[in-house]
Design an enzyme around this catalytic site. Structure first.
Site, PDB file in Angstrom:
ATOM      1  N   TYR A   1      -4.275 -35.468  31.617  1.00 32.47           N
ATOM      2  CA  TYR A   1      -5.576 -34.921  31.215  1.00 32.47           C
ATOM      3  C   TYR A   1      -6.716 -35.567  32.010  1.00 32.47           C
ATOM      4  O   TYR A   1      -7.635 -34.879  32.449  1.00 32.47           O
ATOM      5  CB  TYR A   1      -5.794 -35.094  29.702  1.00 32.47           C
ATOM      6  CG  TYR A   1      -6.941 -34.253  29.187  1.00 32.47           C
ATOM      7  CD1 TYR A   1      -6.732 -32.943  28.747  1.00 32.47           C
ATOM      8  CD2 TYR A   1      -8.237 -34.743  29.155  1.00 32.47           C
ATOM      9  CE1 TYR A   1      -7.789 -32.151  28.295  1.00 32.47           C
ATOM     10  CE2 TYR A   1      -9.304 -33.969  28.700  1.00 32.47           C
ATOM     11  CZ  TYR A   1      -9.063 -32.681  28.271  1.00 32.47           C
ATOM     12  OH  TYR A   1     -10.109 -31.889  27.831  1.00 32.47           O
TER      13      TYR A   1
ATOM     14  N   TYR B   1      -8.723 -29.621  20.264  1.00 28.92           N
ATOM     15  CA  TYR B   1      -7.774 -28.568  20.650  1.00 28.92           C
ATOM     16  C   TYR B   1      -6.987 -28.227  19.384  1.00 28.92           C
ATOM     17  O   TYR B   1      -6.230 -29.059  18.886  1.00 28.92           O
ATOM     18  CB  TYR B   1      -6.827 -29.065  21.734  1.00 28.92           C
ATOM     19  CG  TYR B   1      -7.487 -29.211  23.105  1.00 28.92           C
ATOM     20  CD1 TYR B   1      -7.463 -28.158  24.006  1.00 28.92           C
ATOM     21  CD2 TYR B   1      -8.136 -30.376  23.480  1.00 28.92           C
ATOM     22  CE1 TYR B   1      -8.061 -28.267  25.266  1.00 28.92           C
ATOM     23  CE2 TYR B   1      -8.740 -30.500  24.731  1.00 28.92           C
ATOM     24  CZ  TYR B   1      -8.695 -29.437  25.620  1.00 28.92           C
ATOM     25  OH  TYR B   1      -9.287 -29.552  26.851  1.00 28.92           O
TER      26      TYR B   1
ATOM     27  N   HIS C   1     -16.032 -39.192  27.603  1.00 31.50           N
ATOM     28  CA  HIS C   1     -15.106 -38.939  26.494  1.00 31.50           C
ATOM     29  C   HIS C   1     -13.852 -39.792  26.672  1.00 31.50           C
ATOM     30  O   HIS C   1     -13.131 -39.648  27.646  1.00 31.50           O
ATOM     31  CB  HIS C   1     -14.726 -37.448  26.436  1.00 31.50           C
ATOM     32  CG  HIS C   1     -15.779 -36.615  25.751  1.00 31.50           C
ATOM     33  ND1 HIS C   1     -15.470 -35.540  24.966  1.00 31.50           N
ATOM     34  CD2 HIS C   1     -17.125 -36.741  25.726  1.00 31.50           C
ATOM     35  CE1 HIS C   1     -16.595 -35.027  24.485  1.00 31.50           C
ATOM     36  NE2 HIS C   1     -17.612 -35.731  24.935  1.00 31.50           N
TER      37      HIS C   1
ATOM     38  N   PRO D   1      -7.121 -22.256  31.137  1.00 31.51           N
ATOM     39  CA  PRO D   1      -8.116 -23.325  30.958  1.00 31.51           C
ATOM     40  C   PRO D   1      -7.722 -24.434  29.982  1.00 31.51           C
ATOM     41  O   PRO D   1      -8.451 -25.421  29.859  1.00 31.51           O
ATOM     42  CB  PRO D   1      -9.359 -22.576  30.459  1.00 31.51           C
ATOM     43  CG  PRO D   1      -8.880 -21.282  29.928  1.00 31.51           C
ATOM     44  CD  PRO D   1      -7.607 -20.950  30.640  1.00 31.51           C
TER      45      PRO D   1
ATOM     46  N   LYS E   1      -8.306 -27.941  33.985  1.00 31.94           N
ATOM     47  CA  LYS E   1      -7.929 -28.371  35.342  1.00 31.94           C
ATOM     48  C   LYS E   1      -8.484 -27.526  36.490  1.00 31.94           C
ATOM     49  O   LYS E   1      -8.387 -27.923  37.653  1.00 31.94           O
ATOM     50  CB  LYS E   1      -6.380 -28.375  35.462  1.00 31.94           C
ATOM     51  CG  LYS E   1      -5.716 -29.458  34.669  1.00 31.94           C
ATOM     52  CD  LYS E   1      -5.850 -30.805  35.352  1.00 31.94           C
ATOM     53  CE  LYS E   1      -5.552 -31.952  34.447  1.00 31.94           C
ATOM     54  NZ  LYS E   1      -6.711 -32.712  34.000  1.00 31.94           N
TER      55      LYS E   1
HETATM   56  P1  RFL Z   1     -15.358 -19.778  42.124  1.00 31.40           P
HETATM   57  O1  RFL Z   1     -16.154 -20.564  41.168  1.00 31.40           O
HETATM   58  O2  RFL Z   1     -14.748 -18.513  41.670  1.00 31.40           O
HETATM   59  O3  RFL Z   1     -16.319 -19.487  43.374  1.00 31.40           O
HETATM   60  C1  RFL Z   1     -15.942 -18.588  44.396  1.00 31.40           C
HETATM   61  C2  RFL Z   1     -17.210 -18.028  45.017  1.00 31.40           C
HETATM   62  O4  RFL Z   1     -16.860 -17.143  46.084  1.00 31.40           O
HETATM   63  C3  RFL Z   1     -17.646 -15.975  46.004  1.00 31.40           C
HETATM   64  N1  RFL Z   1     -16.910 -14.887  46.689  1.00 31.40           N
HETATM   65  C4  RFL Z   1     -17.197 -14.448  47.926  1.00 31.40           C
HETATM   66  N2  RFL Z   1     -18.143 -14.815  48.792  1.00 31.40           N
HETATM   67  C5  RFL Z   1     -18.168 -14.156  49.982  1.00 31.40           C
HETATM   68  N3  RFL Z   1     -17.312 -13.153  50.289  1.00 31.40           N
HETATM   69  C6  RFL Z   1     -16.347 -12.766  49.450  1.00 31.40           C
HETATM   70  N4  RFL Z   1     -15.502 -11.802  49.771  1.00 31.40           N
HETATM   71  C7  RFL Z   1     -16.262 -13.419  48.196  1.00 31.40           C
HETATM   72  N5  RFL Z   1     -15.444 -13.298  47.129  1.00 31.40           N
HETATM   73  C8  RFL Z   1     -15.847 -14.193  46.235  1.00 31.40           C
HETATM   74  C9  RFL Z   1     -17.844 -15.760  44.521  1.00 31.40           C
HETATM   75  O5  RFL Z   1     -18.992 -14.959  44.233  1.00 31.40           O
HETATM   76  C10 RFL Z   1     -17.992 -17.189  44.004  1.00 31.40           C
HETATM   77  O6  RFL Z   1     -19.336 -17.618  43.992  1.00 31.40           O
HETATM   78  O7  RFL Z   1     -14.195 -20.641  42.760  1.00 31.40           O
HETATM   79  P2  RFL Z   1     -14.150 -22.227  43.138  1.00 31.40           P
HETATM   80  O8  RFL Z   1     -15.394 -22.621  43.888  1.00 31.40           O
HETATM   81  O9  RFL Z   1     -12.827 -22.477  43.753  1.00 31.40           O
HETATM   82  O10 RFL Z   1     -14.259 -22.981  41.734  1.00 31.40           O
HETATM   83  C11 RFL Z   1     -13.224 -22.864  40.787  1.00 31.40           C
HETATM   84  C12 RFL Z   1     -13.781 -22.996  39.375  1.00 31.40           C
HETATM   85  O11 RFL Z   1     -14.872 -22.108  39.235  1.00 31.40           O
HETATM   86  C13 RFL Z   1     -12.723 -22.710  38.292  1.00 31.40           C
HETATM   87  O12 RFL Z   1     -11.480 -23.271  38.662  1.00 31.40           O
HETATM   88  C14 RFL Z   1     -13.110 -23.284  36.909  1.00 31.40           C
HETATM   89  O13 RFL Z   1     -14.269 -22.674  36.423  1.00 31.40           O
HETATM   90  C15 RFL Z   1     -11.982 -23.098  35.894  1.00 31.40           C
HETATM   91  N6  RFL Z   1     -12.323 -23.540  34.535  1.00 31.40           N
HETATM   92  C16 RFL Z   1     -12.284 -24.887  34.182  1.00 31.40           C
HETATM   93  N7  RFL Z   1     -11.980 -25.827  35.114  1.00 31.40           N
HETATM   94  C17 RFL Z   1     -12.005 -27.154  34.789  1.00 31.40           C
HETATM   95  O14 RFL Z   1     -11.721 -27.980  35.673  1.00 31.40           O
HETATM   96  N8  RFL Z   1     -12.336 -27.600  33.527  1.00 31.40           N
HETATM   97  C18 RFL Z   1     -12.655 -26.722  32.539  1.00 31.40           C
HETATM   98  O15 RFL Z   1     -13.018 -27.162  31.444  1.00 31.40           O
HETATM   99  C19 RFL Z   1     -12.606 -25.306  32.837  1.00 31.40           C
HETATM  100  N9  RFL Z   1     -12.921 -24.400  31.906  1.00 31.40           N
HETATM  101  C20 RFL Z   1     -12.666 -22.602  33.554  1.00 31.40           C
HETATM  102  C21 RFL Z   1     -12.969 -23.074  32.239  1.00 31.40           C
HETATM  103  C22 RFL Z   1     -12.747 -21.234  33.861  1.00 31.40           C
HETATM  104  C23 RFL Z   1     -13.097 -20.335  32.869  1.00 31.40           C
HETATM  105  N10 RFL Z   1     -13.185 -18.978  33.278  1.00 31.40           N
HETATM  106  C24 RFL Z   1     -14.130 -18.062  32.819  1.00 31.40           C
HETATM  107  C25 RFL Z   1     -12.349 -18.471  34.354  1.00 31.40           C
HETATM  108  C26 RFL Z   1     -13.297 -22.184  31.249  1.00 31.40           C
HETATM  109  C27 RFL Z   1     -13.351 -20.807  31.541  1.00 31.40           C
HETATM  110  C28 RFL Z   1     -13.700 -19.886  30.405  1.00 31.40           C
HETATM  111  C1  PHB Z   2     -15.269 -26.096  28.223  1.00 33.93           C
HETATM  112  O1  PHB Z   2     -16.052 -26.914  27.720  1.00 33.93           O
HETATM  113  O2  PHB Z   2     -15.681 -25.006  28.680  1.00 33.93           O
HETATM  114  C2  PHB Z   2     -13.824 -26.397  28.270  1.00 33.93           C
HETATM  115  C3  PHB Z   2     -13.383 -27.666  27.902  1.00 33.93           C
HETATM  116  C4  PHB Z   2     -12.015 -27.948  27.922  1.00 33.93           C
HETATM  117  C5  PHB Z   2     -11.120 -26.973  28.311  1.00 33.93           C
HETATM  118  C6  PHB Z   2     -11.561 -25.714  28.697  1.00 33.93           C
HETATM  119  C7  PHB Z   2     -12.923 -25.417  28.666  1.00 33.93           C
HETATM  120  O3  PHB Z   2      -9.792 -27.259  28.292  1.00 33.93           O
END
Ligand code: RFL
Ligand code: PHB
Length: 389
Positions: free
Chosen positions: A384, A200, A72, A292, A296
């Site tokens: 970004y 957005y 993108h 989100p 990041k």
């Molecule tokens: P995670 O993915 O939460 O993984 C942590 C793991 O640890 C386990 N755990 C344990 N294991 C053993 N003992 C314990 N006591 C434990 N407690 C927890 C959990 O089961 C899990 O498997 O953290 P990690 O690895 O640091 O990764 C971070 C990312 O997952 C998170 O920052 C992103 O998903 C955030 N996010 C986005 N980030 C982006 O860079 N670009 C995006 O477009 C973006 N969109 C989003 C997002 C997060 C979202 N949600 C739902 C929070 C969109 C959404 C909707």
């Molecule tokens: C996504 O595709 O889940 C997504 C993309 C951009 C964002 C947050 C989530 O800023």
């Protein structure tokens, strides 16, 4: 059992670290509270910065991503019917890629399994002992049996609700937090994306985001009330509300269909300092959360892993602990900038319950300035696509 690095959490942070270390001959064990299917079932991030893409390649897991990801070059910002593009390629010669967190995690699991990497699922009661000593160890229970792992270092990659951060005493740890008064209701649907770039959208009715995973898988979000539950929203109500928040030419083109996932995420900014205590290192969501809006979360997790991985490699190669000693400071310097950017995009594009008419005028003026000012667009583009590591 003994290992060099005990990694708590088998999400993207923990898996990426373990895979990178393996490629340098450093042994690790990953402890995950859930099952692999559960971790892969979580629909989360969609956008990867160049730094994260390079780290995936360095970990030897870039092949499918390079084949299947979508480049993108820019993104669309809209206010009501007005829209403009911020083109990263024209502005700074850079881009992001669309490749879902689910796919990143799947690729990493496959690589760890192919290499015989040790991942223990369904662990309970994980506790970190002696993190501030020279002989840390981790205890946990699996299948009813108590286990112990002795290690050189512990990587706390266990997300926001994990135990690692809580292990650092409150006399040492300081937390900074901002909770936003709304959430994002997200759906995944097997429909073609409404546009080839992300949109957005700011509107009188609140924020919306049109994103995607591939040509026939779309991800859409709308700002919602924190008291809403996904069950309150039928698919028809979701599509109707989304159409009212995006420009009408996009709304006319929008292909709707049944949702295959629907969930609500609260929005939060959070940072804990320091990110290292003795031989315990916090990475990713265990140490920080962003709303989100700037995409990041996963990308800041990747930059932490980059710094920690290089620190560990240097330590094991020649006993030099400079990288590990500088970890917290280096990681936090980048994190705070990503926090600022995510807060800025969130503040710019959402409707806040206590917003005055003056506040709304300020948002409108800031978006108008961004639309017309190249320096402002360059600043947005640089943030970004991701600041340098
Ligand atoms: P995670 O993915 O939460 O993984 C942590 C793991 O640890 C386990 N755990 C344990 N294991 C053993 N003992 C314990 N006591 C434990 N407690 C927890 C959990 O089961 C899990 O498997 O953290 P990690 O690895 O640091 O990764 C971070 C990312 O997952 C998170 O920052 C992103 O998903 C955030 N996010 C986005 N980030 C982006 O860079 N670009 C995006 O477009 C973006 N969109 C989003 C997002 C997060 C979202 N949600 C739902 C929070 C969109 C959404 C909707
Ligand atoms: C996504 O595709 O889940 C997504 C993309 C951009 C964002 C947050 C989530 O800023």
């Amino acid at each position: 059992m003994r290992t060099q690095v005990c990694i708590i959490g088998g999400g993207p942070s923990g898996l990426l670290l373990s895979q990178l270390l393996h490629r340098k001959g450093i042994d690790s064990v990953v402890l995950e509270r859930k099952t692999k299917d559960y971790v892969l079932g979580r629909i989360r991030a969609g956008i990867l910065e160049t730094g994260m893409v390079e780290l995936m390649r360095e970990a030897g897991v870039g092949a499918r991503m390079d084949r299947e990801c979508f480049v993108h070059d820019g993104t669309v910002i809209s206010v009501g019917d007005d829209q403009f593009e911020v083109n990263f390629r024209d502005l700074i010669g850079a881009h992001v890629v669309v490749y879902g967190q689910t796919e990143v995690t799947r690729d990493l699991y496959e690589a760890r399994e192919a290499a015989g990497g040790k991942i223990v699922f369904n662990v309970e009661g994980v506790q970190i002992h002696g993190a501030d000593s020279d002989a840390p160890y981790v205890t946990y229970t699996v299948d009813g049996a108590e286990q112990r792992i002795d290690c050189d270092f512990v990587a706390g990659c266990d997300g926001f609700h994990g135990v690692s951060r809580q292990t650092i005493p409150l006399t040492v740890r300081k937390e900074y937090e901002k909770v936003y008064p709304f959430g994002w209701l997200g759906i995944l649907s097997e429909t073609p994306p409404v546009h080839d770039e992300l949109i957005y959208a700011s509107s009188d009715r609140g924020f919306a985001l049109c994103s995607m995973r591939n040509e026939n898988l779309s991800r859409y979000y709308i700002q919602c009330s924190l008291s809403d539950s996904p069950n309150d929203w039928t698919d028809a109500a979701f599509w109707e509300e989304l159409k009212r928040r995006i420009p009408s030419d996009m709304a006319d083109r929008l292909v709707t269909g049944p949702s295959i996932e629907k969930s609500i995420a609260p929005l939060r900014s959070f940072v804990t300092e320091p990110m290292r205590w003795g031989r315990l290192f916090l990475c990713g969501d265990a140490a920080h959360i962003v709303p989100p809006t700037g995409a990041k979360g996963l990308n800041t997790a990747a930059s932490d892993i980059h710094y920690l991985y290089h620190g560990l490699v240097r330590f094991y190669a020649d006993g030099d602990s400079a990288g590990l000693d500088g970890y917290s400071q280096k990681a936090l310097a980048r994190i705070w900038k990503a926090e600022r950017f995510s807060w800025w995009m969130t503040s710019l594009l959402h409707r806040f319950p206590d917003q005055s008419e003056f506040d709304i005028k300020m948002q409108q003026a800031e978006i108008a300035f961004l639309r017309g000012n190249k320096a402002a667009q360059i600043a947005m583009a640089e943030n970004y696509v991701g600041l340098p590591y």
